[in-house]
Design a protein around this motif. Structure first.
Motif, PDB file in Angstrom:
ATOM      1  N   SER A 128      47.295  66.905-125.712  1.00 49.64           N
ATOM      2  CA  SER A 128      46.380  66.289-126.663  1.00 49.64           C
ATOM      3  C   SER A 128      45.394  67.314-127.235  1.00 49.64           C
ATOM      4  O   SER A 128      44.801  67.080-128.290  1.00 49.64           O
ATOM      5  N   ALA A 180      38.784  64.428-132.131  1.00 49.29           N
ATOM      6  CA  ALA A 180      39.119  63.439-131.101  1.00 49.29           C
ATOM      7  C   ALA A 180      38.327  62.153-131.344  1.00 49.29           C
ATOM      8  O   ALA A 180      38.869  61.042-131.254  1.00 49.29           O
ATOM      9  N   SER A 238      39.933  63.918-124.799  1.00 52.25           N
ATOM     10  CA  SER A 238      41.152  64.728-124.864  1.00 52.25           C
ATOM     11  C   SER A 238      41.109  65.673-123.667  1.00 52.25           C
ATOM     12  O   SER A 238      40.199  66.493-123.567  1.00 52.25           O
TER      13      SER A 238
END
Length: 562
Positions: free
Chosen positions: A237, A452, A61
């Motif tokens: 993100s 993530a 991310s």
């Protein structure tokens, strides 16, 4: 084992997960001027001494593309649009190299004005002369019929390196947002491509030939290879990683708020029954309104390292971060210094933290300790105020979750989950100052990197059928077939799910993680005179954001850790 890496504004968190839970976790300083090196340093450190054969995948991310947009450091790209009659394309001008064409497709996907090939070729030559290598192409109603966009792309291809077409960005209708989305895809492409190649080279040198995934703003992942064609999906993100890190620990049948209190910002989101709330239309970032699917999140410039000062006698906290806390050698007092003065954090040099608060205590007419408590409480109140604003915004407009429409229903969470370095300290004070029940997510310091690592691959498919014209199409998937007059909603759903499954597997999904659902299922009869002449069917299906199957084991272990 799985690697999860999340680039934050202050630190980059990296974890290595195995069947036994968290095998290793590290934090490396984020160098905003060289995020490539930050990511590579994190990957190098977490894999040191680990047999590469034991690692099955990595999920990254990054804030690379987000920063480029926010800081207005996008390279020049070309844009070509065809709006058709009744719409002035100048309303949507974006970038310096923007061109409007003749040619039009109507709302049912029928050509009503052909393109002029000579006009396109002339623009293509101009791009080449000016060194424009990446171009976005958007024609109105291309999601009904992409023929014009494909035709323009074919004429452009000898003159440029890559063309991003509007119908491939999203199956949703919205001409202005499609232009902005295509523009951002073309703009961040060279930045993301450079990152992609650097990470691949670095891992190959270490003998790590593993699948790499990128976290998206909707909390799902896509393969590194797929991200090259849709680089704008890597925007925002970071907040999504925080949400995914908290999902496994949220109540199953309640609404909850997730707070990620970092050094620079606090990111927040809402979960309903462990399902994150989505933005109804798409990301709005840096002045660009897009069709990029994302979680509904809010980031405020209040964090542990926010600049604390008095302005006109009034206390100000953030949004700037001028460096680390004074206890760690920073230049100005911060909320982290306040916690150290109060003895709530044992780190750094308490004397330096206290010195920073001496300058505030005098003008406030307080002792150093009282000034520190005042700053801590004001930091908490700023966060709580922002939570209230976010909830008010969500409740003021239609909001889609990943599986349900909550229009008209007030969302009123009673539970708050906190992650980030100072999470336990903030959780206690937030609970004392509010009516929320506040808890801390296990491994709160690296929960976003864990999120993530465990996020599943997501995607969506939009399909429409026009039985009067005899077509069924999903232009985003390059799918167009003949449909008989008896083509039904059930046939459309079956086709949409078939395309969704194919798309998810291409994007790197595991068959076991295909949790799919119907988001939209509409049918309209078309009437000519006194007779029904056909049906217009619209279907949207998706793979839901969530955690991969391994999460049950890992989350269970984390939840029972001391």
């Amino acid at each position: 084992m799985i690697i999860g890496l999340d680039v934050g504004g202050t630190h980059t968190d990296v974890v290595l997960l195995g069947d036994e839970g968290v095998v290793a976790e590290i934090k490396v300083p984020t160098d905003a001027a060289d995020l490539f090196q930050t990511v590579l340093t994190g990957l190098e450190a977490i894999t040191a001494g680990i047999d590469p054969a034991l690692i099955s995948r990595a999920v990254l991310s990054t804030t690379l593309t987000t920063n480029a947009i926010i800081q207005d450091k996008l390279p020049p790209v070309g844009m070509i649009v065809a709006s058709g009659p009744g719409v002035d394309p100048e309303f949507f001008r974006i970038g310096e190299h923007y061109h409007a064409l003749s040619g039009a497709i109507d709302h049912r996907g029928r050509e009503i004005d052909p393109l002029d090939g000579a006009e396109i070729k002339k623009i293509a030559k101009r791009f080449k002369k000016k060194g424009i290598r990446h171009v976005g192409v958007v024609c109105k109603f291309s999601v009904r019929n992409p023929h014009h966009e494909l035709q323009i792309g074919e004429i452009l291809s000898p003159y440029v390196d890559k063309v991003f077409m509007g119908h491939q960005c999203s199956g949703n209708l919205n001409f202005p947002r499609r232009i902005a989305t295509s523009y951002l895809n073309a703009s961040v492409y060279p930045i993301h491509k450079k990152f992609f190649e650097a990470v691949k080279r670095s891992l190959e040198k270490k003998g790590l030939a593993i699948p790499i995934h990128i976290l998206k703003a909707d909390g799902g992942t896509m393969s590194f290879e797929a991200s090259i064609d849709f680089p704008a999906q890597t925007i925002l993100s970071g907040p999504a990683a925080s949400v995914m890190g908290a999902i496994a620990f949220a109540p199953v049948e309640e609404e909850s708020i997730v707070l990620d209190i970092g050094g620079t910002t606090t990111d927040m989101a809402v979960l309903i029954n462990r399902v994150p709330v989505l933005e109804p239309l798409g990301i709005h970032l840096g002045g660009y309104k897009t069709l990029l699917r994302s979680l509904k999140t809010l980031s405020i410039g209040v964090g542990g390292d926010s600049h604390v000062r008095l302005e006109g006698g009034r206390l100000q906290i953030g949004p700037e971060r001028l460096g680390p806390a004074m206890a760690h050698g920073g230049p100005v007092p911060t909320p982290t210094d306040a916690l150290i003065v109060l003895g709530l954090l044992q780190r750094g040099d308490p004397a330096k933290a206290a010195k920073g608060f001496e300058a505030l205590a005098g003008p406030l007419g307080m002792s150093v300790a009282a000034a520190a408590q005042h700053v801590f409480d004001e930091t908490c109140r700023k966060i709580l105020d922002a939570v209230g604003e976010m909830l008010a915004q969500i409740n003021s407009q239609p909001v889609y979750t990943v599986h349900e429409l909550y229009e008209g229903r007030a969302i009123q969470p009673e539970i708050m989950l906190v992650i980030g370095g100072p999470a336990p300290v903030f959780a206690k004070r937030l609970e004392a100052l509010s009516s929320y029940r506040v808890g801390v997510v296990p491994r709160w310091k690296v929960a976003n990197a864990i999120g993530a690592a465990l996020a599943r691959t997501t995607c969506e498919v939009t399909l429409f059928a026009d039985t009067e014209q005899g077509i069924v199409a999903a232009p985003e998937e390059n799918y167009r077939e003949r449909a008989g007059r008896d083509f039904s909603q059930e046939d459309a759903l079956e086709t949409a799910f078939m395309l969704l499954r194919q798309k998810a597997l291409r994007a790197g999904s595991n068959v076991d993680d295909l949790a799919t659902e119907v988001v939209e299922n509409l049918r309209f009869n078309m009437v000519r005179g006194f007779y029904t002449s056909g049906r217009n069917i619209r279907i949207k299906v998706q793979v839901k954001p969530g955690l991969i199957n391994e999460y049950d084991t890992v989350a269970g272990i984390l939840a029972t850790e001391d």
